[in-house]
Structures are given as C-alpha cells and as structure tokens.
Design a protein around this motif. Sequence first.
Motif, PDB file in Angstrom:
ATOM      1  N   ILE A  19       0.830  -1.213   0.000  1.00 45.27           N
ATOM      2  CA  ILE A  19       0.000   0.000   0.000  1.00 45.27           C
ATOM      3  C   ILE A  19       0.861   1.258   0.000  1.00 45.27           C
ATOM      4  O   ILE A  19       0.595   2.223  -0.715  1.00 45.27           O
ATOM      5  CB  ILE A  19      -0.945  -0.012   1.221  1.00 45.27           C
ATOM      6  CG1 ILE A  19      -1.982  -1.128   1.066  1.00 45.27           C
ATOM      7  CG2 ILE A  19      -1.631   1.337   1.390  1.00 45.27           C
ATOM      8  CD1 ILE A  19      -2.826  -1.368   2.297  1.00 45.27           C
ATOM      9  N   LEU A  20       1.939   1.221   0.807  1.00 43.88           N
ATOM     10  CA  LEU A  20       2.813   2.397   0.904  1.00 43.88           C
ATOM     11  C   LEU A  20       3.894   2.419  -0.178  1.00 43.88           C
ATOM     12  O   LEU A  20       4.633   3.401  -0.289  1.00 43.88           O
ATOM     13  CB  LEU A  20       3.492   2.419   2.283  1.00 43.88           C
ATOM     14  CG  LEU A  20       2.570   2.616   3.485  1.00 43.88           C
ATOM     15  CD1 LEU A  20       3.363   2.467   4.780  1.00 43.88           C
ATOM     16  CD2 LEU A  20       1.909   3.987   3.421  1.00 43.88           C
ATOM     17  N   ARG A  21       3.997   1.306  -0.941  1.00 43.93           N
ATOM     18  CA  ARG A  21       5.012   1.186  -1.991  1.00 43.93           C
ATOM     19  C   ARG A  21       6.422   1.383  -1.438  1.00 43.93           C
ATOM     20  O   ARG A  21       7.283   2.012  -2.075  1.00 43.93           O
ATOM     21  CB  ARG A  21       4.732   2.177  -3.124  1.00 43.93           C
ATOM     22  CG  ARG A  21       3.403   1.926  -3.814  1.00 43.93           C
ATOM     23  CD  ARG A  21       3.149   2.912  -4.936  1.00 43.93           C
ATOM     24  NE  ARG A  21       1.849   2.669  -5.566  1.00 43.93           N
ATOM     25  CZ  ARG A  21       1.351   3.407  -6.550  1.00 43.93           C
ATOM     26  NH1 ARG A  21       2.042   4.446  -7.015  1.00 43.93           N
ATOM     27  NH2 ARG A  21       0.182   3.109  -7.057  1.00 43.93           N
ATOM     28  N   GLY A  22       6.628   0.901  -0.228  1.00 46.84           N
ATOM     29  CA  GLY A  22       7.961   0.936   0.357  1.00 46.84           C
ATOM     30  C   GLY A  22       8.432   2.300   0.798  1.00 46.84           C
ATOM     31  O   GLY A  22       9.641   2.528   0.929  1.00 46.84           O
ATOM     32  N   ARG A  23       7.486   3.229   1.041  1.00 48.80           N
ATOM     33  CA  ARG A  23       7.871   4.570   1.473  1.00 48.80           C
ATOM     34  C   ARG A  23       7.091   4.975   2.713  1.00 48.80           C
ATOM     35  O   ARG A  23       5.941   4.594   2.891  1.00 48.80           O
ATOM     36  CB  ARG A  23       7.622   5.592   0.351  1.00 48.80           C
ATOM     37  CG  ARG A  23       8.500   5.384  -0.864  1.00 48.80           C
ATOM     38  CD  ARG A  23       8.304   6.466  -1.899  1.00 48.80           C
ATOM     39  NE  ARG A  23       9.201   6.279  -3.037  1.00 48.80           N
ATOM     40  CZ  ARG A  23      10.457   6.695  -3.067  1.00 48.80           C
ATOM     41  NH1 ARG A  23      10.951   7.351  -2.032  1.00 48.80           N
ATOM     42  NH2 ARG A  23      11.220   6.475  -4.114  1.00 48.80           N
ATOM     43  N   CYS A  24       7.733   5.755   3.571  1.00 46.74           N
ATOM     44  CA  CYS A  24       7.083   6.249   4.783  1.00 46.74           C
ATOM     45  C   CYS A  24       5.899   7.146   4.413  1.00 46.74           C
ATOM     46  O   CYS A  24       6.005   7.997   3.526  1.00 46.74           O
ATOM     47  CB  CYS A  24       8.091   7.034   5.625  1.00 46.74           C
ATOM     48  SG  CYS A  24       7.368   7.884   7.049  1.00 46.74           S
ATOM     49  N   ARG A  25       4.782   6.952   5.103  1.00 46.26           N
ATOM     50  CA  ARG A  25       3.596   7.758   4.826  1.00 46.26           C
ATOM     51  C   ARG A  25       3.839   9.238   5.137  1.00 46.26           C
ATOM     52  O   ARG A  25       3.312  10.124   4.460  1.00 46.26           O
ATOM     53  CB  ARG A  25       2.411   7.243   5.645  1.00 46.26           C
ATOM     54  CG  ARG A  25       1.105   7.999   5.396  1.00 46.26           C
ATOM     55  CD  ARG A  25      -0.030   7.444   6.238  1.00 46.26           C
ATOM     56  NE  ARG A  25      -0.378   6.088   5.861  1.00 46.26           N
ATOM     57  CZ  ARG A  25      -1.218   5.778   4.868  1.00 46.26           C
ATOM     58  NH1 ARG A  25      -1.759   6.731   4.153  1.00 46.26           N
ATOM     59  NH2 ARG A  25      -1.512   4.520   4.602  1.00 46.26           N
ATOM     60  N   SER A  26       4.658   9.530   6.147  1.00 45.11           N
ATOM     61  CA  SER A  26       4.842  10.921   6.592  1.00 45.11           C
ATOM     62  C   SER A  26       5.858  11.688   5.756  1.00 45.11           C
ATOM     63  O   SER A  26       5.588  12.787   5.286  1.00 45.11           O
ATOM     64  CB  SER A  26       5.256  10.933   8.069  1.00 45.11           C
ATOM     65  OG  SER A  26       4.264  10.325   8.876  1.00 45.11           O
ATOM     66  N   CYS A  27       7.054  11.084   5.568  1.00 41.50           N
ATOM     67  CA  CYS A  27       8.129  11.836   4.895  1.00 41.50           C
ATOM     68  C   CYS A  27       8.487  11.285   3.520  1.00 41.50           C
ATOM     69  O   CYS A  27       9.356  11.843   2.843  1.00 41.50           O
ATOM     70  CB  CYS A  27       9.371  11.856   5.779  1.00 41.50           C
ATOM     71  SG  CYS A  27      10.082  10.221   6.074  1.00 41.50           S
TER      72      CYS A  27
END
Length: 220
Positions: A19-27
């Motif tokens: 869902i996040l595609r391997g990236r932090c939702r915040s930064c």
Amino acid sequence: SCKAQIKWHDNLPILGYLILRGRCRSCKVGYGPGYMVHEIVLAGLFVLAGETWLVSQQAAPTALLFALVALTALWIATAIDWEHLILPDGITLGGIPFGIAAAVLAPSFHLGAGLDHLPWGVDWLGISLADPQTKIVLVSAILGSSISWALLIGIRVLFSYILRQEALGLGDVKYLAAIGAFLGLEGAAWTLLIGVFAGAVLGLLNIVRMIWVVAHRRRQ
C-alpha cells in the motif's frame, strides 16, 4: 527518518508495504524491500510448519502456536544477528522460560508427536514414561537448557584461552540454552551440530572467496 509513529494499518505484513510502496507515509523516504522479504519468508515458514506433525491429532492444539511464536522470534534474531552481529537477550534469555512453558503446555515438543518418546537424559535421573508427563517434560526442559548452557560456556572458556581472544559470544550460549528448554537435549544437540556444519560450509566458501580475491588482485 522523520521519527513518525507507525500507524497499525501501515504495519500489516506484506499489505502495508504494498500500500505504501515501500515509502514512509509521513516523509516519503523509502525503506527498501527488506521488510516485505522478511514477511514473505516468515509466512512461508508458517505454511511449512502447518504441514508437519504440529497439526496432527496427537500434538497438543497449542503446539502449532508455540512453533509459530518460536519461528518468528528465531527469524527476528537471525535478521538482527546478520545485520548487527548480536543476539537480543529478549529472545535468547526470554526463550528459556518460553521453552519451559511450551514443554508443559505442549509436551509433544519433548515426547514426540505420539507422546511416547522419552527425552534424552531424563533417564539419568531415574525417570521413565510411567511418570507424569508434566514431570518428564519439565525435567527435560531444565536439563536440556542447563547442559546446553554449560557445554557452550565450556567451549567458550576453553577456546578463548587457547586462541587468546573471544571464541564464542555469550549470545550463542544463551541461544542454545533457549533451544534446550524448548526442544530438550536432543533438539539442542541437533541444533548445535547443524549450526557447526553450516558454519563450516560458509567458512570454506569464505576462504575460497578470499583466495579468489587475492589471486585476482595479484593478476591486476
């Protein structure tokens, strides 16, 4: 990077990463595919565990649950040891009371799937299959943990003296003690033998790699 609190729905195994595609939702900083790889491998180990005697009629209903918890803890310890060369006390020392609890609640870890196997070493104390199961598995867990601890402490002291440097980390000592509590003396012995064999194979491969590196540099 941003120290943001991870939301529970972002921490779902495999799905959270996708869902996040391997990236932090915040930064939006990427954190690599390693997390998903670990989750997929552990899911595969869960499936394999479900294909074993752990789901047989003879095994206690809690045996599979204990096995899944143990697999999770051991995989975490493996990942941390590979990355940081340490074995966390929460898993190694915590594994000792966990193993004793598993022995009492799921005696098939020590007595076999048919609950008809006398664990290694307990007959030294005059115990037989005629004794209560709880007594047998408790003695097996304590004996397996104690002897495993003593054996590796002995190896650590002896070879550290011979080599004049630390030959074995205390994490390994505590790790095998936990295995002894969880699987008994027989399980600890097999774990040690397989570990020694795997270490020897990896050591030989590393020697071959170093020979190739040196030869390549000389040719250059």
